[in-house]
Scaffold this active site. Structure first.
Site, mmCIF file in Angstrom:
data_model
loop_
_atom_site.group_PDB
_atom_site.id
_atom_site.type_symbol
_atom_site.label_atom_id
_atom_site.label_comp_id
_atom_site.label_asym_id
_atom_site.label_seq_id
_atom_site.Cartn_x
_atom_site.Cartn_y
_atom_site.Cartn_z
ATOM 1 N N GLY A 65 30.128 15.211 52.216
ATOM 2 C CA GLY A 65 30.036 14.604 50.900
ATOM 3 C C GLY A 65 30.343 15.545 49.760
ATOM 4 N N ALA A 79 19.875 12.407 56.186
ATOM 5 C CA ALA A 79 18.520 12.399 55.653
ATOM 6 C C ALA A 79 18.324 11.385 54.542
ATOM 7 C CB ALA A 79 18.161 13.796 55.148
ATOM 8 N N SER A 80 19.412 10.966 53.876
ATOM 9 C CA SER A 80 19.260 10.033 52.757
ATOM 10 C C SER A 80 19.927 8.685 52.992
ATOM 11 C CB SER A 80 19.823 10.650 51.473
ATOM 12 O OG SER A 80 21.205 10.954 51.615
ATOM 13 N N SER A 81 20.805 8.580 53.983
ATOM 14 C CA SER A 81 21.468 7.295 54.244
ATOM 15 C C SER A 81 22.055 7.299 55.646
ATOM 16 C CB SER A 81 22.575 7.027 53.218
ATOM 17 O OG SER A 81 23.633 7.956 53.364
ATOM 18 N N GLY A 82 22.416 6.113 56.087
ATOM 19 C CA GLY A 82 23.086 5.975 57.373
ATOM 20 C C GLY A 82 24.141 4.898 57.279
ATOM 21 N N ARG A 83 25.071 4.911 58.220
ATOM 22 C CA ARG A 83 26.099 3.863 58.224
ATOM 23 C C ARG A 83 26.715 3.752 59.600
ATOM 24 N NH1 ARG A 83 30.548 6.851 55.955
ATOM 25 N NH2 ARG A 83 30.421 8.923 56.851
ATOM 26 N N HIS A 97 24.003 16.236 66.942
ATOM 27 C CA HIS A 97 23.627 16.940 65.717
ATOM 28 C C HIS A 97 24.740 16.716 64.709
ATOM 29 C CE1 HIS A 97 22.612 20.998 63.561
ATOM 30 N NE2 HIS A 97 22.267 19.935 62.860
ATOM 31 N N ASP A 98 24.396 16.194 63.531
ATOM 32 C CA ASP A 98 25.439 15.824 62.578
ATOM 33 C C ASP A 98 26.304 17.009 62.170
ATOM 34 O OD1 ASP A 98 23.458 17.015 61.012
ATOM 35 O OD2 ASP A 98 23.063 15.231 59.814
#
Length: 497
Positions: free
Chosen positions: A402, A11-15, A234-235
């Site tokens: 995280g 929801a706040s970043s991707g990589r 789904h993460d």
């Protein structure tokens, strides 16, 4: 194939993360990182889905420039949000973000037509106002009638890359539309929404191969030769696959990120009345499993606190300031819906304390400490509840994601639980994504072996419980704030949201 790329978007970043198996150890390197977040507009909250697609392409171009000419590729993102496609395969409108307020009363409206007990018995999915069932219920019916296909967010990204339309099962299950018995879309719930089953592509299991990238895309942007494999999209499903191997079944997992997902892996769903009242979910996992878990508001709280503080402190500095603050001074019912998407998270935390006769936190350190203390106490409440519902004795909590890197939160959790906490790896979502690719490619034989490799490849930090002064007094306050009785049973009206 020795190179495997996980596209992991939260929801706040991707990589984009490169994974390779060397000498029995899994090695990771980050290829590309980008920010993410939904935009608040007058007409709602929306994701920029084309920006995300562009960042995937940019990351793959970087991979090619770094000498990666061939690889497998898998994608995971958050759940419940969807994309509408017309007859020509074009997107009909911008993609709503699940924190949009349009569904605030949707649960009550649906309950007037189909009882929540019926929905839970059919689907085993917890009642959350942002579930796809409720999003689609309030969506414009004319737009839904124009939709030839309804794709979940990661399925749409796969479609843009390959031209293939699929409906990956771990993410599809979060829609609250799949029937546990038939393992297909439930006709009564589709009728409720005025939808047809053929608007959804066929259910497809993780590990399916989708072929290569669209030729014109690969040529225009100079991309690697990618063998595209369907990850557990789904993460949370990928994060659970990335939990290191552990002997026995005496540990619960906590996938700690924007959300905290606390649960266990089951071979069969547990959609009992007790599980429904406690609002636990039975999301489909990879390889025939179910994720029986509780949604907890998670580090979203601290992300918003940091944003509203002008991002003057990094997350590590916020944790340091919290560690210096008085412990258990202020507590909030952090899983209350009031914290889902308030205009002012700091103000909402202070108001919640005032309403509960808790000392109002003033400094940023006190506010952060209030969040971390309340999260740790939430984990205790729901881990005890998880034991009662499953009949398992859980002597350890495995934290991945995280939050496993937050030393203060891990120590607090071990101390409040009175049980050992294992923290790591922080990259569990990317690892679970990569594990499916490696199994599908024949690099690893099965998920059990993949988890053993993960356990051997990454450092896991152990936290033994230390005594908490006046813990019983803290728990008494905590139970009062959350409306938990002597037996610590959640009140039905606060858990069935």
């Amino acid at each position: 194939m020795s190179n495997h790329i996980a596209v992991d978007i939260g929801a706040s970043s991707g990589r984009l993360v490169l994974g390779s198996l060397k000498n029995g150890k899994l090695e990771l390197s980050e290829i590309h990182r980008f920010s993410n977040g939904f935009a608040e507009r007058e007409d709602g909250s929306f994701w920029d889905i084309e920006y995300l697609f562009g960042e995937i392409v940019a990351g793959l171009h970087k991979a090619k420039a770094q000498g990666i000419h061939g690889c497998t590729l898998g994608i995971d993102t958050w759940a419940v949000d969807y994309v509408l496609l017309d007859e020509a395969g074009e997107r009909i409108r911008d993609v709503y973000a699940y924190r949009d307020r349009r569904t605030d009363r949707a649960i009550e409206r649906v309950a007037e037509i189909v009882p929540p007990e019926t929905v839970y018995r059919k689907t085993g999915i917890q009642q959350l106002s942002f579930n796809t069932l409720y999003q689609l219920f309030v969506h414009d019916r004319e737009e839904l009638s124009r939709a030839r296909n309804i794709l979940m967010v990661p399925d749409y990204l796969y479609y843009r890359l390959t031209g293939r339309k699929v409906n990956e099962t771990t993410n599809a299950s979060t829609m609250q539309l799949l029937n546990l018995d038939s393992r297909d879309f439930d006709p009564e719930l589709l009728e409720l929404l005025g939808l047809r089953g053929d608007q959804f592509p066929g259910l497809t299991e993780p590990g399916a191969e989708l072929g290569g990238l669209r030729a014109e895309l690969a040529e225009e942007f100079d991309l690697p030769d990618c063998r595209v494999i369907l990850a557990a999209t789904h993460d949370t499903a990928s994060a659970v696959l990335g939990v290191p191997a552990a002997e026995g079944r005496s540990a619960a997992y906590l996938s700690s990120g924007t959300w905290s997902l606390l649960g266990v892996e089951l071979d069969e769903p547990l959609n009992t009345e007790q599980a429904m009242r406690a609002n636990y979910t039975n999301e489909w996992g990879a390889y025939g499993t179910f994720r029986f878990l509780k949604n907890i508001m998670g580090l979203w709280l601290i992300q918003e606190v940091r944003r509203l503080d002008g991002e003057r402190c990094g997350f590590a500095e916020l944790a340091d300031l919290a560690a210096e603050a008085e412990p258990f001074r202020s507590l909030i019912p952090c899983n209350d819906d009031r914290f889902l998407n308030p205009e002012d998270m700091i103000g909402e935390i202070r108001r919640a304390c005032l309403e509960q006769d808790e000392p109002v936190p003033e400094s940023i350190g006190q506010i952060a400490r209030c969040v971390f203390d309340s999260l740790a106490l939430s984990y205790r409440t729901y881990m005890e509840e998880l034991e009662r519902l499953t009949g398992r004795e859980l002597d350890r909590l495995q934290i991945v994601g995280g939050g496993a890197n937050n030393d203060l939160l891990c120590r607090l959790t071990a101390n409040v639980l009175g049980r050992e906490v294992s923290a790591g790896p922080g990259e569990s979502t990317a690892l679970g994504n990569l594990a499916v690719q490696m199994i599908a490619s024949g690099v690893l034989p099965d998920i059990a072996r993949a988890r053993r490799v993960i356990a051997d490849s990454f450092d896991i930090k152990l936290y033994g419980p230390e005594p908490v002064p006046e813990l019983e007094a803290v728990l008494e306050r905590w139970n009062r704030i959350n409306g938990i009785g002597a037996a610590r049973e959640p009140k039905a009206e606060t858990d069935i949201r």
